[in-house]
Design an enzyme around this catalytic site. Structure first.
Site, PDB file in Angstrom:
ATOM      1  N   GLU A 166     105.694 -17.526 123.899  1.00 16.12           N
ATOM      2  CA  GLU A 166     106.311 -17.349 122.582  1.00 16.12           C
ATOM      3  C   GLU A 166     107.140 -16.063 122.524  1.00 16.12           C
ATOM      4  O   GLU A 166     106.659 -15.034 122.960  1.00 16.12           O
ATOM      5  CB  GLU A 166     105.235 -17.300 121.498  1.00 16.12           C
ATOM      6  N   HIS A 215      91.382 -17.973 114.010  1.00 13.63           N
ATOM      7  CA  HIS A 215      92.833 -17.900 113.797  1.00 13.63           C
ATOM      8  C   HIS A 215      93.562 -18.828 114.774  1.00 13.63           C
ATOM      9  O   HIS A 215      94.379 -19.660 114.369  1.00 13.63           O
ATOM     10  CB  HIS A 215      93.282 -16.446 113.983  1.00 13.63           C
ATOM     11  N   GLU A 216      93.245 -18.695 116.065  1.00 12.87           N
ATOM     12  CA  GLU A 216      93.944 -19.521 117.065  1.00 12.87           C
ATOM     13  C   GLU A 216      93.607 -20.993 116.866  1.00 12.87           C
ATOM     14  O   GLU A 216      94.461 -21.857 117.044  1.00 12.87           O
ATOM     15  CB  GLU A 216      93.583 -19.070 118.483  1.00 12.87           C
ATOM     16  N   HIS A 234      95.648 -22.741 114.283  1.00 11.68           N
ATOM     17  CA  HIS A 234      96.979 -23.119 114.789  1.00 11.68           C
ATOM     18  C   HIS A 234      96.998 -24.512 115.419  1.00 11.68           C
ATOM     19  O   HIS A 234      98.057 -25.122 115.533  1.00 11.68           O
ATOM     20  CB  HIS A 234      97.444 -22.123 115.856  1.00 11.68           C
TER      21      HIS A 234
HETATM   22 ZN    ZN Z   1      98.696 -16.719 115.252  1.00  9.87          ZN
END
Ligand code: ZN
Length: 893
Positions: free
Chosen positions: A164, A334-335, A338
């Site tokens: 990313e 958090h991941e 996603h």
């Molecule tokens: Zn993130």
């Protein structure tokens, strides 16, 4: 993805942690010029290319080895082209070697400029077309592309990808933009003792001769390339499962003994339970792998079903505090968020990056609040995400949450406290405003509607608005398209000890004059008798939605007259608070008597914000803190206080106090921190927190002597093990003050700690020494000889080179430091620019501030990553000058 340290404790350089409307269309017309030679990808070109390519899938064959400097691959892109091309089609591929290109089986001429491959329109026909590219590519050493790491302890080699926003094309030639989703069919030849990990679970593994194996993977779902992973190496593997989903956790062999898989799996299972239920959509991918990797430049990355985590940030070589464990649980959640928001449904272009990051930030905490062992999740949200957002939003470089991103280089420069913290805080407000279940329903509808595709902010807000049956356009404009943070102030009148009127006033900064609508909870506190003595108790709460400059709160009439009124009780809102004079006075008298730790935390923070805003003299705050902080028992408040004291300690070297007064204050802070370290309960997190603070503020010979004895085991702190990482903290401290056999300590420690981390600590220990020749040497290494070092080593040096007490050395080196700015910027390397920017401290005198201004004036075209930091440091330095002025007036008065 996650930033590395949401609540960094090390404050050497006073580093403050730091549109769907963009659919113009016309620039994407076929008549535009050919793609410019150069790195990166522009939004216009990406739009044009999206119009040409109806569909694409990739078959990718890669061969990797242990001792090579490069790897080879063949990619077959099965595309469907919409119409005859009017200009060349380009395929992104940075820094590699193109061996052969064929179209539909026929070798085809191509252009290659080191950034992308060009195919002339005449070689491509509309309809289905197969483009095959054979290539080679060097491994990376900067933590992006296909990164290669050789373990200094056992010689093993580990590979992982990190892409990313625009580095997947350093791994294989393809269309590297998020709205060209593809299915991937992968096969890999690798050394026989290696694992190979990608989005799908392997179908079969065959022997491939010469000590190698051939791994074949089934076709994946449609995903964007920036989240496509390929990791390989002799990783240690732990297995588990969550609700039928196979889980694996992996780490390097030499790191494995420090990994606590039971924590990782427990947090992972809890988050899966939460999200499957919350989103109402089953996890879309067949398995879930989490890899702990070295040299990682960020905290973690949500590669589809093969997430990577930064080993320095999330594995410690000793006991973790509860806060550190919670930080791990939060990043895991958090991941995972996603996998739905970002991976299943993906932004079209990088302007939508903030939404997935803000959403995952909020969801990470929401999952923990809903299903975990932690009961102080929102305090941690406040300490981390919220504070970084307030700090970023009051800097000159603040920006609206949503903003145009012209090219992939800009996508990266916008990862900051606004992206994560403010976006997350604003999303946290929505369930209060709309209702928690309505918000959840809107999210679920959005994910369902756009699964396996791309979507924009407008699509997201429309789904929420539909669920809430509300028009959210105004809200979107005010909150997402306008920068700045408002301030609220409550004023009230009482009669007969009851409220007769209560008003909330809202103001905006002059640069961003927007007043917003928001829901807050007012907390009314009064001293009451309690079992342990008088306590400042919350006697009433008033939820209220304010808007405009002035909101009358009629509901408050008749409630008990407050002694302290907290207008953002429990931190529902994204807003700064100016306390009324009565509350400030009571707060000063009774801070330790306030029953709620969260309220104490917010009030202590409010007080310290006043110091940084030059409203309260630094020395006055230090006096207040040293008189009151010892009584604090809540670990989150202690963490905040410890941080504030370290920051105050750093500012003491800058605000121009008379030498004696400054030294007395530094001494008082050192002694206070030392006493807390000695007095904290054995084995407590407070003990670990104060130990970290001690290694930052210790400065006297007595303290150095104590540090030496701790290191050699001649002194002990009951309940605190001086593990390998703490040993290095002490060694860095002793080098910082050139105490004892400081050089010899580094050399001998390296003999028995041969880890990567040890090498970085050793670099910090050298760079931190207050010696002009060391500074010169390292500045040259960083600016001119960076090829000899890994990025993590450069960062170990830049983070340590100019601690606050070495102002004179900084000044002596500053011409060199600023002089290298154009050279560093000209490298075009964002990560290197970010690392270099860490060198610049907050300074407080006019001549020092002038260096920032001159450099910015003379270099109007710097890399955004560097320019932003220079602008922020100048502004923080100007604030420091105001602090110094207030301090001077106060001392004189
Ligand atoms: Zn993130």
């Amino acid at each position: 993805m996650s930033p590395p340290h949401p609540f960094a404790a090390v404050l050497y350089t006073l580093t403050i942690l730091a549109a769907c409307g963009h659919e113009t269309g016309s620039a994407a017309a076929d008549s535009a010029d050919d793609r410019a030679d150069g790195p990166g990808l522009t939004v216009e070109y990406a739009k044009w290319r999206k119009q040409q390519i109806v569909d694409v899938d990739y078959t990718l064959s890669v061969s990797v080895g242990k001792n090579d400097e490069s790897f080879s691959g063949v990619v077959v892109a099965n595309t469907t082209l919409a119409k005859p091309l009017t200009r060349p089609l380009t395929i992104d591929f940075t820094g590699g070697e193109v061996i052969e290109v064929s179209v539909d089986g026929e070798e085809t001429p191509f252009g290659y400029n080191g950034f992308f491959i060009s195919l002339a329109p005449g070689h491509l026909n509309p309809g289905s077309t197969e483009i095959t590219i054979r290539y080679r590519q060097p491994y990376s050493t900067d933590g992006s592309g296909l990164h290669r790491f050789e373990d200094p302890e056992d010689g093993n080699v580990y590979l992982y990808t990190h892409f990313e926003p625009y580095k997947a094309n350093r791994f294989f030639p393809h269309f590297d933009q998020p709205d060209l989703k593809a299915r991937y069919t992968v096969d890999v030849i690798a050394p026989a003792d290696w694992q190979v990990i990608t989005t799908a679970h392997e179908e079969k593994i065959e022997r491939a001769g010469a000590g190698r194996r051939h791994w074949r993977f089934p076709q994946t779902e449609k995903i964007s390339s920036y989240i496509f992973p390929l990791h390989a190496g002799p990783y240690v593997v732990w297995e588990n499962e969550a609700d039928g989903i196979p889980l694996r956790l992996m780490a390097r062999k030499t790191l494995a003994p420090s990994v606590k898989p039971e924590d990782w799996f427990a947090f992972t299972r809890q988050s899966f339970d939460f999200f499957q239920d919350y989103f109402g959509i089953d996890y879309a991918f067949a398995k879930y792998d989490q890899l702990i990797v070295p040299d990682f430049t960020i905290g973690a990355m949500e590669n589809v079903a093969a997430v990577t985590f930064n080993e320095d940030a999330y594995v410690s070589r000793g006991d973790k505090t509860q806060a550190e464990r919670q930080r791990l649980a939060t990043v895991i959640a958090h991941e995972m968020a996603h996998m739905w928001f970002g991976n299943l449904v993906t932004m079209r272009w990088w302007n939508g990056l903030w939404l997935k990051e803000s959403f995952a930030t909020y969801m990470g905490y929401l999952a923990l609040a809903g299903n975990s062992e932690f009961d102080d999740v929102w305090e941690n949200f406040y300490l981390g995400a919220k504070r970084s957002a307030y700090a970023a939003d009051e800097l000159v470089t603040t920006h609206s949450i949503e903003l145009p991103v012209e090219n992939t280089a800009e996508a990266f420069s916008n990862f900051d406290g606004i992206t994560y913290g403010k976006g997350g805080s604003v999303l946290k407000q929505l369930p209060y405003l709309l209702g928690a279940d309505i918000f959840r329903q809107g999210v679920s509808n959005y994910l369902e509607r756009y699964a396996y595709g791309n979507a924009t902010l407008r699509d997201f807000m429309a789904s929420l608005g539909e669920a809430a049956d509300q028009d959210l356009d105004q809200w979107t404009r005010d909150w997402l398209y306008q920068p700045g943070v408002n301030t609220i102030k409550a004023s009230y009148q009482c009669d007969d000890d009851s409220i007769t009127s209560l008003i909330i006033e809202q103001t905006a900064p002059a640069e961003y004059p927007v007043l917003r609508r928001q829901r807050v909870q007012l907390g009314i506190y009064r001293m009451q008798d309690a079992v342990a003595g008088p306590e400042m108790t919350r006697v009433a709460t008033v939820p209220v939605t304010y808007r405009g400059a002035r909101t009358e709160v009629e509901k408050a009439t008749g409630l008990p007259c407050p002694q302290i009124l907290n207008p953002n009780d429990e931190d529902w809102a994204y807003v700064k608070v100016e306390l009324d004079p009565q509350s400030v006075e009571q707060l000063a008298l009774h801070i330790n008597a306030i029953e709620s730790p969260f309220t104490r935390l917010m009030l202590w923070q409010n007080l310290f914000d006043g110091v940084l805003a030059a409203k309260m003299p630094l020395s006055e705050w230090i006096g207040f803190a040293l008189n009151n902080a010892a009584a604090e028992r809540d670990i989150n408040v202690i963490r905040a206080l410890s941080n504030h004291l370290q920051t105050a300690n750093a500012y003491l070297h800058r605000v121009g106090l008379p030498a004696q007064e400054r030294d007395d204050a530094l001494h008082a802070i050192e002694q206070f921190v030392w006493r807390q370290l000695d007095g904290a309960a054995a084995g407590s997190d407070a003990q670990k927190t104060w130990f970290n603070a001690f290694t930052e503020v210790a400065r006297t010979r007595d303290a150095m002597d104590y540090a030496t004895r701790l290191l050699h085991g001649d002194a002990k702190i009951e309940g605190l093990s001086i593990d390998q990482d703490r040993r290095w903290q002490l060694i860095v401290l002793l080098n910082r003050h050139l105490y004892g056999d400081y050089e010899e300590l580094v050399a001998s420690e390296l003999l028995h700690d041969k880890s990567e981390r040890a090498r970085n600590f050793a670099i910090s220990a050298e760079a931190v020494r207050p010696q002009a020749e060391v500074k010169r040497e390292w500045l040259d290494n960083i600016a001119a000889r960076r090829d000899r070092y890994k990025l993590s080593q450069i960062k170990a040096a830049t983070g340590a080179l100019f601690p606050p007490e070495q102002l004179a050395l900084y000044r002596a080196a500053s011409a060199r430091l600023f002089g290298a700015v154009p050279t560093v910027s000209a490298t075009g390397d964002t990560l290197h620019n970010k690392a270099y920017a860490m060198l610049f401290p907050v300074v407080c005198s006019k001549p020092d501030i002038g260096m920032y201004t001159r450099t910015l004036d003379q270099n109007p075209e710097l890399m955004p990553a560097l320019e932003r930091v220079l602008k922020n440091r100048r502004q923080q330095s100007q604030r420091c000058a105001a602090m110094a002025k207030l301090q001077k007036n106060n001392s004189a008065g």
